[in-house]
Design a protein around this motif. Structure first.
Motif, short mmCIF file in Angstrom:
data_model
loop_
_atom_site.label_atom_id
_atom_site.label_comp_id
_atom_site.label_asym_id
_atom_site.label_seq_id
_atom_site.Cartn_x
_atom_site.Cartn_y
_atom_site.Cartn_z
N VAL A 47 24.92 15.29 -35.20
CA VAL A 47 24.68 15.48 -36.68
C VAL A 47 23.84 14.47 -36.67
N ALA A 54 26.57 18.96 -46.08
CA ALA A 54 28.23 19.84 -45.32
C ALA A 54 28.30 19.96 -44.20
N ILE A 55 29.72 20.79 -43.81
CA ILE A 55 29.91 21.34 -42.76
C ILE A 55 31.26 21.62 -42.91
N HIS A 57 33.72 24.18 -40.95
CA HIS A 57 34.46 24.25 -39.64
C HIS A 57 35.17 25.23 -39.43
N ALA A 89 30.58 13.67 -41.16
CA ALA A 89 30.81 13.65 -41.89
C ALA A 89 30.89 12.88 -43.21
N GLU A 90 31.49 12.06 -42.65
CA GLU A 90 32.01 10.48 -43.81
C GLU A 90 30.73 10.03 -43.64
N HIS A 92 27.65 10.75 -43.02
CA HIS A 92 26.45 10.98 -43.99
C HIS A 92 26.04 11.52 -45.29
N ALA A 94 28.88 13.96 -46.38
CA ALA A 94 29.06 15.12 -46.43
C ALA A 94 30.28 15.96 -46.55
N LYS A 95 29.99 17.00 -47.24
CA LYS A 95 31.34 17.31 -47.73
C LYS A 95 32.07 18.35 -46.19
N PHE A 96 33.42 18.33 -46.79
CA PHE A 96 33.34 18.75 -45.64
C PHE A 96 34.39 19.94 -45.48
N LEU A 140 38.31 11.74 -44.88
CA LEU A 140 37.81 11.79 -45.97
C LEU A 140 37.92 12.05 -47.23
N TRP A 143 36.32 16.68 -48.56
CA TRP A 143 36.89 17.44 -48.51
C TRP A 143 37.36 19.32 -48.65
#
Length: 284
Positions: A47, A54-55, A57, A89-90, A92, A94-96, A140, A143
């Motif tokens: 990552v 965003a990820i 999952h 994700a946190e 960076h 990034a949305k999860f 997060l 999310w």
């Protein structure tokens, strides 16, 4: 926007990846070969190298019956793997998006479960998916948790493919008729998930094609659409015992989608017709 899609080789991950690409997003698809999500350091390293916005999952341990006996692996993938990805994700910002399941509920009653209903899983797979949900919410702020059910897609095995395969050698089948849910086409679902991830409408959602049926009704509709002459006998769950108990009520309310202005997915019948056409095209 740069998005990592885990479980890229699965039915949903495959469609999410390609739908994102079609609308011009930068999609990075990963399967088990590219990354073992149960290896914490490997997850962070990967990552860090991508620096995603965003990820999504989609990867999960989904062998429901096997999970009852293979609990350690199931927990490591569905809970620990999700934890490592959420932490990454946190870091960076990034949305999860965590893909969950109707199996987080106990399957009792006949009313559709709402997004606010408290999960109460009856099997180990459902338990690990619920624990994964809790991890995401704890770690997060940005999310989405999206609960889905009864999926079918072009890239993998599913109920429709199984029924069509059986129809080649059988003219009569026993199919469970007391478990209700919404068959869901990953092609339709992936469009909704991409629409969600580019938004900031965070929270828990239920996302399935519209309408409900039981497995026996679904099988009859498949054979009717594919012009296969197969007699379907509706049987009870008790007459078809499995290692893990299946929820009898997998109806999910999609109220949260409507409130947040997302479009409803087509009916499961329309989705099934589209998919069978796609399968026929694939065979040719």
């Amino acid at each position: 926007m740069k998005i990592i899609v885990t479980g890229y080789n699965g039915q949903l991950g495959f469609d999410v990846f390609h739908t994102g690409k079609r609308v011009g997003l930068e999609m990075i698809g990963i399967g088990r070969e590219e990354l073992d999500i149960t290896n914490e350091q490997d997850v962070y390293k990967f990552v860090d190298s991508v620096k995603p916005d965003a990820i999504i999952h989609c990867a999960a341990y989904t062998a429901v019956d096997k999970a009852e006996d293979d609990q350690e692996n199931c927990w490591n993938v569905n809970v620990e793997g999700s934890r490592y990805l959420a932490k990454a994700a946190e870091k960076h910002n990034a949305k999860f998006m965590y893909i969950s399941t109707d199996y987080v509920f106990n399957g009792q009653g006949e009313k559709p479960f709402t997004e606010e209903d408290l999960p109460s899983p009856i099997g180990y797979y459902g338990l690990t998916k619920y624990e994964g949900e809790k991890v995401v919410q704890e770690l997060l702020e940005k999310w989405f948790i999206v609960r889905i059910s009864w999926v079918f897609g072009i890239n993998g095995n599913n109920f429709i493919r199984t029924m069509l395969k059986l129809s080649e050698t059988r003219d009569e089948l026993n199919v469970v008729g007391d478990q209700f849910g919404s068959p869901t086409y990953t092609y339709d679902l992936s469009q909704l998930l991409i629409e969600m991830i580019v938004s900031e409408k965070y929270g828990i959602y239920h996302a399935t094609n519209e309408g409900y049926c039981n497995w026996a009704e679904f099988a009859k509709a498949i054979f009717n659409e594919a012009n296969r002459n197969v007699k379907v006998n509706s049987i009870t769950s008790e007459e078809y015992p499995t290692r893990a108990i299946r929820p009898k009520n997998s109806r999910l309310s999609k109220q949260k989608l409507i409130v947040n202005g997302f479009k409803k997915l087509p009916s499961w019948q329309e989705a099934m017709k589209h998919y069978i056409k796609e399968l026929t095209h694939e065979v040719k």
